[in-house]
Design an enzyme around this catalytic site. Structure first.
Site, PDB file in Angstrom:
ATOM      1  N   ASN A 102      24.285  17.172  23.055  1.00 13.33           N
ATOM      2  CA  ASN A 102      22.880  17.168  23.470  1.00 13.33           C
ATOM      3  C   ASN A 102      22.014  16.926  22.247  1.00 13.33           C
ATOM      4  O   ASN A 102      22.383  17.288  21.131  1.00 13.33           O
ATOM      5  CB  ASN A 102      22.524  18.532  24.093  1.00 13.33           C
ATOM      6  N   HIS A 104      18.161  17.825  20.914  1.00 11.74           N
ATOM      7  CA  HIS A 104      17.043  18.722  21.227  1.00 11.74           C
ATOM      8  C   HIS A 104      15.905  18.454  20.241  1.00 11.74           C
ATOM      9  O   HIS A 104      16.145  18.378  19.027  1.00 11.74           O
ATOM     10  CB  HIS A 104      17.514  20.179  21.110  1.00 11.74           C
TER      11      HIS A 104
HETATM   12  C1  GAR Z   1      14.285  13.547  23.892  1.00 11.05           C
HETATM   13  O1  GAR Z   1      13.288  13.784  22.938  1.00 11.05           O
HETATM   14  C2  GAR Z   1      15.206  14.753  23.992  1.00 11.05           C
HETATM   15  O2  GAR Z   1      15.377  15.423  22.787  1.00 11.05           O
HETATM   16  C3  GAR Z   1      14.455  15.600  24.970  1.00 11.05           C
HETATM   17  O3  GAR Z   1      14.019  14.685  25.949  1.00 11.05           O
HETATM   18  C4  GAR Z   1      13.694  13.451  25.305  1.00 11.05           C
HETATM   19  C5  GAR Z   1      14.263  12.293  26.104  1.00 11.05           C
HETATM   20  O4  GAR Z   1      13.650  11.088  25.733  1.00 11.05           O
HETATM   21  N1  GAR Z   1      15.324  16.609  25.515  1.00 11.05           N
HETATM   22  C6  GAR Z   1      14.948  17.870  25.697  1.00 11.05           C
HETATM   23  O5  GAR Z   1      13.811  18.252  25.500  1.00 11.05           O
HETATM   24  C7  GAR Z   1      16.032  18.772  26.230  1.00 11.05           C
HETATM   25  N2  GAR Z   1      15.688  20.135  26.059  1.00 11.05           N
HETATM   26  P1  GAR Z   1      14.190   9.670  26.272  1.00 11.05           P
HETATM   27  O6  GAR Z   1      14.217   9.740  27.790  1.00 11.05           O
HETATM   28  O7  GAR Z   1      13.181   8.683  25.779  1.00 11.05           O
HETATM   29  O8  GAR Z   1      15.545   9.460  25.677  1.00 11.05           O
END
Ligand code: GAR
Length: 184
Positions: A102, A104
Site C-alpha cells: 500500500n 499512504h
Molecule cells: C494516493 O495519494 C494514495 O496514497 C492515497 O490515495 C491516492 C490515490 O491517488 N491513498 C490513501 O489515502 C489510502 N489511505 P491516485 O488515484 O491518483 O493513484
C-alpha cells in the site's frame, strides 16, 4: 510475479506503474473511477466489484471474498493498493498475506486513515510524506518498505499538498513494486 492493482480514484499511481512496465494483470475497483478507464486504455483486464452499501449493514467479509476471487481468477501474486477506498477483511490476508502493498500519503505511524493529508495540514506539521508498506489486517500499520519526506509549504491546501505528495508517490511506489517483482 503478476501484479493486481486495487484502486478507487483517479488512478495516477496506476498510470505510473503502467509507465514503469510493471506486470499488471488486473485492476479492480470498488466504484466507477478514473483508474478503471486508465486500465482499459492500457489494455489491462478490469473488474468493477461495486460497493453498493457504505452503511453499517455492509458485509465486509463477503465483499472481501469477492475481491479475493477476482484476484485469484486473474492469477495475481502481488496485490498493490493504490487509493483503494474499502478496508478489506481477513480473507484477503489469508490468501495474500505479506504480498499486499500500500502507499499512504503521510509518514506512518503519523496520520493513519483516509484523511492523512488533511490531518497533517490541520496538525500543522512542517514535513509530511509518503509511506510504502506491507498491508496487514490493522489498517496503515504494516511493516514499512520505503518512506520519503515532503515539505508542507506556507499556503498549502489539502489539494496542493496532496499533489506534491503524489509526485513523490508516483516515483517511489512503482520503484518499490519493481524491486518486489524482481524478488528483492
Ligand atoms: C494516493 O495519494 C494514495 O496514497 C492515497 O490515495 C491516492 C490515490 O491517488 N491513498 C490513501 O489515502 C489510502 N489511505 P491516485 O488515484 O491518483 O493513484
Amino acid at each position: 510475479m503478476q501484479v493486481g492493482v486495487l484502486a478507487s480514484g483517479g488512478g495516477s499511481n496506476l498510470q505510473a506503474m503502467i509507465d514503469k512496465h510493471l506486470p499488471i494483470v488486473a485492476v479492480i475497483a470498488d466504484r466507477p473511477c478514473g483508474a478503471l478507464e486508465i486500465a482499459q486504455r492500457a489494455g489491462i483486464a478490469t473488474e468493477l466489484i461495486e460497493r453498493d452499501d457504505f452503511g453499517a449493514t455492509f458485509d465486509r467479509v463477503e465483499y472481501t471474498h469477492r475481491v479475493v476471487d477476482a484476484l485469484e481468477r486473474h492469477g495475481v501474486e502481488l496485490v498493490a493498493m493504490a487509493g483503494f477506498g474499502t478496508i478489506l477483511e481477513k480473507p484477503v490476508h489469508d490468501a495474500f498475506g505479506g504480498r499486499i502493498v500500500n502507499t499512504h500519503p503521510a509518514l506512518l505511524p503519523a496520520f493513519r486513515g483516509w484523511h492523512a493529508v488533511r490531518d497533517a495540514l490541520e496538525f500543522g506539521v512542517k514535513v509530511t510524506g509518503v509511506t510504502v508498506h506491507i498491508a496487514t489486517l490493522e489498517v496503515d500499520a504494516g511493516p514499512i518498505l520505503a518512506q520519503e519526506a515532503v515539505p508542507v509549504l506556507p499556503g498549502d491546501t489539502e489539494e496542493t499538498l496532496h499533489e506534491r505528495i503524489k509526485v513523490v508517490e508516483r516515483r517511489l511506489y512503482p520503484e518499490v513494486i519493481e524491486q518486489l517483482v524482481k524478488g528483492r
